[in-house]
Motif scaffolding. Structure first.
Motif, PDB file in Angstrom:
ATOM      1  N   LEU A 150      47.455 -25.286  16.487  1.00  0.00           N
ATOM      2  CA  LEU A 150      46.859 -25.502  17.780  1.00  0.00           C
ATOM      3  C   LEU A 150      47.917 -25.845  18.906  1.00  0.00           C
ATOM      4  O   LEU A 150      47.936 -25.104  19.993  1.00  0.00           O
ATOM      5  N   LEU A 184      50.844 -24.395  18.727  1.00  0.00           N
ATOM      6  CA  LEU A 184      51.357 -23.118  18.786  1.00  0.00           C
ATOM      7  C   LEU A 184      50.666 -22.126  19.806  1.00  0.00           C
ATOM      8  O   LEU A 184      51.273 -22.098  20.833  1.00  0.00           O
ATOM      9  N   GLY A 185      49.163 -22.330  19.757  1.00  0.00           N
ATOM     10  CA  GLY A 185      48.601 -21.516  20.689  1.00  0.00           C
ATOM     11  C   GLY A 185      48.651 -22.262  22.151  1.00  0.00           C
ATOM     12  O   GLY A 185      48.771 -21.417  22.896  1.00  0.00           O
ATOM     13  N   LEU A 186      48.646 -23.340  22.225  1.00  0.00           N
ATOM     14  CA  LEU A 186      48.490 -24.136  23.490  1.00  0.00           C
ATOM     15  C   LEU A 186      49.914 -23.684  24.154  1.00  0.00           C
ATOM     16  O   LEU A 186      49.835 -23.370  25.314  1.00  0.00           O
ATOM     17  N   PHE A 200      51.739 -20.973  23.691  1.00  0.00           N
ATOM     18  CA  PHE A 200      51.713 -19.726  24.116  1.00  0.00           C
ATOM     19  C   PHE A 200      50.940 -19.538  25.429  1.00  0.00           C
ATOM     20  O   PHE A 200      51.545 -19.109  26.265  1.00  0.00           O
ATOM     21  N   MET A 201      49.895 -20.363  25.501  1.00  0.00           N
ATOM     22  CA  MET A 201      49.029 -19.927  26.792  1.00  0.00           C
ATOM     23  C   MET A 201      49.912 -20.564  27.823  1.00  0.00           C
ATOM     24  O   MET A 201      49.852 -20.004  28.976  1.00  0.00           O
TER      25      MET A 201
END
Lengths: 365, 392
Positions: free
Chosen positions: B346, B348-350, B352-353
């Protein structure tokens, strides 16, 4: 012959799911010009809507059970609210129809999700490079996926189809072909459902003024904007619509494939391939290639073409049987069904650079 | 920001070598000073550097580079099983095979550009993954993964998947005691020796990448990124340049995959999954696309976060927030536990964004902004070389 028909049906069902996802994907792509890597996750969210709805139906009051006289009290029984409100028979009927009824929850929820995502994120990426769009939606996909994993766990959560349609339809006897052709009811219903949704989306775009304007916006956003139409708002609606289509596809697919937090990503890659094969920005192309690839895949999954065409052992000789057997020895591997789609995609893209029904000028900058 | 004069390059190279060789001391204070993690930094650094040669210079976003990583791993393990536990032939084989793969995939994929290119590479990588997972089980051992085994006894005739032959080792009479460990002419590739082996390869890889960035070839790739049409109109055929860039980056990925198998002699299909390709894209973006050291920093940061974040559990969190009153403690533990341990992706995804939305230039952009703040001199607003632009 009937085996071929069966594989065709199998393909239609899988192709229905591909076509629905690819439809939403290509809608977003064609109108908004956004490459949405989070679309598969919307499919997954739809499936989890069905899970949540099912759980909601089972909520109820805890009723202490009667003392059995054994010295300890058995755990309290839960009486669902639906049983209390609608009576026990009606209540259990509603519970067994949780998957189709979950549409009530899916539509508003996915519309909301779609609008939030478009307004909050996608909107700011219209002008940016496709690479940035891919990356930011990929990040969003990971985030949503992890949130679902946190609340629902990593294990698949099987959902059941309504009891009435849990059996199989004996299509063979209806058509008078053979008695071996039986097919699960739910898959037939899924195919019918996909057809209805696709038809609805098409007629919305084709026969309403709203859809006509959106199609005009697909071709030339600026001119439509100059005409004084708030095209941005229509795009938000279109993104919401795409999310709803994906969510519906996911919710209705749950009896076939138990929802699991990874299913979105698995379908996403496939549906991108479907979109590209169909031709970017072409809605009929997406539907056509969805069904085409679904059927291809289900044919590739059968053990051997020779036994498919000649199911009767007595026929196992002769020219055509030998030819098919020869092809089998080269073509058939276990797991080829996973590969065939990509092979077909590569071949089609190299021979028809715009895909099957792609229009000139879309995404060719 | 960075002047590309000979002197500066030499300085950069010297600093880089010093940092890599002193990594055990430098990274010790943040808890990363142990060989296993440092090895991962170096290996994924090589992967990201290679990916950056394609994406950073030409702007072609490949979503299928994990395929080369996986192919490199499989080739290495097969070399261990068939020939010798020495890493040199294994690496040569891996780089060669990954390069061959890259020639084929690049030749086909590079007929298209932009989003089509991304999808084509993605399709190829998924195809490789499916093949490795099921169809090619005799070569890849399916979902179990390929492993190095003990030598087969002379009187036994078992499958190659169960026992190894190691022809070359046998010829030179190398004796084997228990579990075979890869070696570099006798030097065991585990612990600190393993790290320094990867570190030296990282330095070589970085040097080659530096030379490519400064060469005419690199200039041509940049020209392709900024305007391919214009190049075509002037009569330059850009495709050979693109294919060469693709193959070089594929070979880097093959080397990285090979090193993964060298440090842990095992290869599995999950190394080829497309999320793995996404990870290398993230590393490159996070550090700064098109910059020299950016991808390395990105790779190190992500591997570090993976290691640290995924190892934090509730006990550690409770200890961290123990100075707070109990309700607040529960609140904070509840919130942060979402982002660590199992849920580290999570974060990582954040990340990324946030990076793509706010700082498309990655950490290198943040750094140059900071430097600009402190210097207080008018900096030109030219974007970094690393702005992600689609291939035209």
């Amino acid at each position: 012959m009937d085996v071929i028909l069966l594989q065709l049906l199998n393909g239609l069902d899988k192709g229905g799911a591909y076509a629905l996802i690819a439809l939403g994907l290509t809608l977003v792509f064609g109108t908004l010009g956004v490459v949405n890597f989070a679309h598969g996750v919307l499919f997954m969210l739809g499936a989890f809507c069905a899970v949540v709805f099912n759980k909601m139906l089972q909520l109820g009051v805890e009723k202490p059970s009667e003392d059995t006289g054994l010295g300890f009290a058995p755990p309290p029984e839960v009486v669902p609210y639906v049983d209390i409100w609608f009576g026990e028979e009606m209540g259990s009927l509603i519970t067994s129809y949780s998957v189709p009824l979950s549409i009530i929850l899916v539509i508003p929820f996915m519309l909301l999700v779609g609008i939030i995502v478009e307004r909050g994120l996608i909107q700011h990426f219209y002008k940016r490079a496709h690479a940035d769009q891919i990356l930011v939606t990929f990040g969003l996909a990971i985030v949503l996926q992890e949130i679902v994993k946190h609340y629902f766990g990593a294990n698949p959560l099987p959902q059941s189809a309504p009891e009435i349609v849990s059996g199989s339809a004996n299509i063979g006897t209806w058509l008078g072909v053979s008695e071996n052709l039986v097919y699960p009811w739910w898959r037939l219903i899924y195919f019918g459902f996909a057809a209805v949704v696709i038809a609805a989306v098409f007629s919305f775009l084709q026969f309403t003024t709203y859809g006509m304007v959106v199609r005009a916006g697909m071709n030339d956003r600026e001119t439509v904007g100059i005409l004084g139409i708030d095209i941005e708002r229509r795009f938000t609606v279109i993104f919401g619509l795409a999310a709803v289509v994906a969510g519906l596809a996911g919710a209705m697919y749950t009896p076939t494939l138990p929802p699991d937090y990874r299913m979105g990503m698995d379908f996403l890659v496939l549906s991108f391939v479907v979109v590209v094969v169909g031709g970017m920005g072409s809605l009929p192309g997406a539907v056509l290639s969805g069904f085409l690839l679904g059927i291809m895949q289900s044919f590739a999954a059968v053990a051997s073409y020779a036994s498919l065409v000649f199911p009767n052992p007595a026929d196992h000789s002769g020219f055509f049987y030998n030819i098919l057997n020869f092809i089998d020895s080269w073509v058939f591997f276990p797991g080829i069904d996973q590969v065939i789609i990509y092979l077909v995609a590569v071949v089609i893209l190299l021979t028809l650079p715009r895909g099957l029904l792609g229009r000139a000028g879309v995404m060719e900058d | 920001m960075m002047l590309s004069s000979e002197r500066n390059d030499r300085l950069l190279m010297l600093v880089f070598i010093a940092v890599v060789l002193c990594a055990p001391i430098i990274f010790a204070p943040i808890g990363a000073g142990y060989p296993d993690l440092l090895q991962k930094f170096a290996i994924y650094g090589i992967f990201a550097i290679g990916f950056n040669i394609l994406f950073g210079l030409t702007g072609y976003l490949s979503f299928g580079h994990a395929a080369f990583l996986g192919v490199g791993s499989y080739a290495t393990v097969w070399s261990f099983k068939l020939f010798t536990m020495n890493v040199v032939p294994a690496m040569a084989l891996s780089i060669g095979i990954a390069g061959l793969f890259a020639v084929v995939i690049g030749f086909i994929s590079l007929r298209r550009s932009g989003i089509y290119f991304s999808i084509l590479t993605l399709a190829f990588a998924q195809m490789c993954y499916s093949l490795a997972y099921s169809v090619l089980t005799p070569i890849t051992n399916g979902e179990t993964g390929l492993q190095v085994r003990a030598l087969a006894k002379a009187d036994e005739s078992r499958s190659l998947l169960d026992a190894d032959i190691r022809v070359v080792d046998g010829f030179f009479g190398v004796t084997e005691t228990s579990v075979p460990i890869s070696n570099f002419f006798g030097l065991k590739m585990s612990g600190w020796e393993g790290f320094y082996f990867c570190a030296i390869l990282l330095i070589i890889a970085f040097y080659i990448s530096l030379r490519i960035f400064r060469s005419d070839f690199g200039l041509m790739l940049r020209a392709i990124k900024s305007n391919q049409n214009r190049l075509n109109y002037t009569g330059i055929n850009t495709r050979p340049y693109l294919i060469v860039a693709f193959v070089i980056s594929g070979m880097y990925a093959g080397l990285a995959g090979s090193l993964l198998a060298v440090t842990d002699p095992l290869a599995g299909a999950e190394r080829m999954q497309w999320t793995e390709s996404g990870l290398v894209v993230l590393m490159t973006i996070l550090g700064g696309v098109g910059t020299l050291i950016g991808p390395l920093i990105g790779a190190g940061l992500i591997k570090y976060l993976e290691q640290i974040f995924s190892s934090i559990n509730e006990q550690i969190l409770e200890a961290t927030f123990s100075f707070l009153p109990e309700t607040l403690q529960h609140f904070f533990v509840g919130i942060t536990s979402l982002f660590v341990g199992e849920g580290w992706e999570l974060t990582l995804g954040l990340m990324f964004m946030i990076v793509v939305i706010f700082v498309p230039g990655g950490i290198m952009e943040i750094m140059s902004r900071l430097i600009g703040l402190f210097r207080k001199k008018p900096t030109d607003n030219k974007p970094l070389a690393g702005e992600a632009q689609p291939a035209e």
